[in-house]
Design a protein around this motif. Structure first.
Motif, PDB file in Angstrom:
ATOM      1  N   ASN B  13      54.531  18.476  -6.867  1.00  0.00           N
ATOM      2  CA  ASN B  13      53.259  17.880  -7.281  1.00  0.00           C
ATOM      3  C   ASN B  13      53.224  16.360  -7.172  1.00  0.00           C
ATOM      4  O   ASN B  13      52.171  15.785  -6.934  1.00  0.00           O
ATOM      5  N   ASN B  14      54.378  15.710  -7.348  1.00  0.00           N
ATOM      6  CA  ASN B  14      54.372  14.243  -7.299  1.00  0.00           C
ATOM      7  C   ASN B  14      54.639  13.703  -5.888  1.00  0.00           C
ATOM      8  O   ASN B  14      54.807  12.504  -5.710  1.00  0.00           O
ATOM      9  N   LEU B  15      54.647  14.601  -4.893  1.00  0.00           N
ATOM     10  CA  LEU B  15      54.804  14.137  -3.514  1.00  0.00           C
ATOM     11  C   LEU B  15      53.465  14.188  -2.783  1.00  0.00           C
ATOM     12  O   LEU B  15      52.622  15.025  -3.071  1.00  0.00           O
ATOM     13  N   LEU B  16      53.303  13.310  -1.823  1.00  0.00           N
ATOM     14  CA  LEU B  16      52.127  13.352  -0.973  1.00  0.00           C
ATOM     15  C   LEU B  16      52.147  14.615  -0.124  1.00  0.00           C
ATOM     16  O   LEU B  16      53.210  15.131   0.204  1.00  0.00           O
ATOM     17  N   ASP B  17      50.979  15.084   0.225  1.00  0.00           N
ATOM     18  CA  ASP B  17      50.872  16.259   1.085  1.00  0.00           C
ATOM     19  C   ASP B  17      49.864  15.910   2.182  1.00  0.00           C
ATOM     20  O   ASP B  17      48.664  16.125   2.041  1.00  0.00           O
ATOM     21  N   GLN B  19      49.070  17.062   5.048  1.00  0.00           N
ATOM     22  CA  GLN B  19      48.272  18.150   5.616  1.00  0.00           C
ATOM     23  C   GLN B  19      47.112  18.491   4.665  1.00  0.00           C
ATOM     24  O   GLN B  19      45.968  18.636   5.097  1.00  0.00           O
ATOM     25  N   GLY B  20      47.432  18.587   3.368  1.00  0.00           N
ATOM     26  CA  GLY B  20      46.401  18.870   2.378  1.00  0.00           C
ATOM     27  C   GLY B  20      45.356  17.771   2.323  1.00  0.00           C
ATOM     28  O   GLY B  20      44.159  18.028   2.196  1.00  0.00           O
ATOM     29  N   LYS B  21      45.823  16.520   2.429  1.00  0.00           N
ATOM     30  CA  LYS B  21      44.907  15.383   2.374  1.00  0.00           C
ATOM     31  C   LYS B  21      43.944  15.422   3.563  1.00  0.00           C
ATOM     32  O   LYS B  21      42.745  15.176   3.409  1.00  0.00           O
ATOM     33  N   ALA B  22      44.464  15.762   4.744  1.00  0.00           N
ATOM     34  CA  ALA B  22      43.624  15.848   5.942  1.00  0.00           C
ATOM     35  C   ALA B  22      42.566  16.938   5.777  1.00  0.00           C
ATOM     36  O   ALA B  22      41.393  16.735   6.110  1.00  0.00           O
ATOM     37  N   VAL B  23      42.989  18.088   5.235  1.00  0.00           N
ATOM     38  CA  VAL B  23      42.024  19.185   5.044  1.00  0.00           C
ATOM     39  C   VAL B  23      40.973  18.780   4.011  1.00  0.00           C
ATOM     40  O   VAL B  23      39.783  19.057   4.169  1.00  0.00           O
ATOM     41  N   LYS B  24      41.402  18.086   2.945  1.00  0.00           N
ATOM     42  CA  LYS B  24      40.448  17.633   1.922  1.00  0.00           C
ATOM     43  C   LYS B  24      39.401  16.703   2.531  1.00  0.00           C
ATOM     44  O   LYS B  24      38.202  16.851   2.272  1.00  0.00           O
ATOM     45  N   GLN B  25      39.851  15.757   3.366  1.00  0.00           N
ATOM     46  CA  GLN B  25      38.904  14.837   4.002  1.00  0.00           C
ATOM     47  C   GLN B  25      37.938  15.587   4.920  1.00  0.00           C
ATOM     48  O   GLN B  25      36.738  15.295   4.942  1.00  0.00           O
ATOM     49  N   THR B  26      38.477  16.557   5.649  1.00  0.00           N
ATOM     50  CA  THR B  26      37.616  17.362   6.524  1.00  0.00           C
ATOM     51  C   THR B  26      36.555  18.086   5.705  1.00  0.00           C
ATOM     52  O   THR B  26      35.370  18.096   6.051  1.00  0.00           O
ATOM     53  N   VAL B  38      43.387  19.399  -2.498  1.00  0.00           N
ATOM     54  CA  VAL B  38      43.898  20.461  -1.623  1.00  0.00           C
ATOM     55  C   VAL B  38      45.399  20.267  -1.458  1.00  0.00           C
ATOM     56  O   VAL B  38      45.859  19.157  -1.180  1.00  0.00           O
ATOM     57  N   ARG B  39      46.161  21.339  -1.687  1.00  0.00           N
ATOM     58  CA  ARG B  39      47.602  21.292  -1.397  1.00  0.00           C
ATOM     59  C   ARG B  39      47.902  22.470  -0.480  1.00  0.00           C
ATOM     60  O   ARG B  39      47.399  23.583  -0.687  1.00  0.00           O
TER      61      ARG B  39
END
Lengths: 87, 87
Positions: B13-17, B19-26, B38-39
């Motif tokens: 949970n305390n690490l960046l993700d 792939q999830g960030k890209a999907v969230k922006q999309t 999104v994770r």
């Protein structure tokens, strides 16, 4: 209200899964002979702001269908529950 | 007896993700403003031959710990149930 949608996206059962096959072979070479099949897919967790669980589920299903999965190769299952901070 | 182990492997949970960030922006650019996070991780299904559910769970846990996950970056959750052909 916040909801957590957990989506499992897996390769269709009648399709090959090269990644799963590679892991299965690795496990068998490591003497895990108990493993007769491995399938690998994606697990996606969405945090959704919605008025109730039903509408959160609708949003998750729409996103899964339109954006996250390729129906030619994958199927998905969704599980929605209330968001909790400690998971 | 055959058991199905479903393993969810997620970034801590305390690490960046990314792939999830890209999907969230999309999703946000597609006007899904309800999505606040999104994770993305992996979902692995193992079919295990074992004498009982307890030992199937032990095998799944050992494999997850030793082979499938990187504990520096990921955590896993396991769910074991009897194998059924139609899933």
């Amino acid at each position: 209200m916040k909801y957590t949608a957990r989506i499992n996206i897996m390769p269709l059962n009648n399709l090959l899964d090269p990644q799963g096959k590679a892991v299965k072979q690795t496990l068998q070479s490591l003497k895990y002979s108990e493993i007769s099949d491995v399938r690998i897919g994606k697990h996606i967790k969405l945090i959704i702001d919605a008025s109730d669980e039903q509408s959160a589920k609708q949003i998750a299903e729409e996103i899964s269908r339109k954006v996250l999965t390729n129906p030619v190769m994958e199927y998905f299952k969704i599980n929605v529950c209330k968001f909790e901070v400690v998971e």
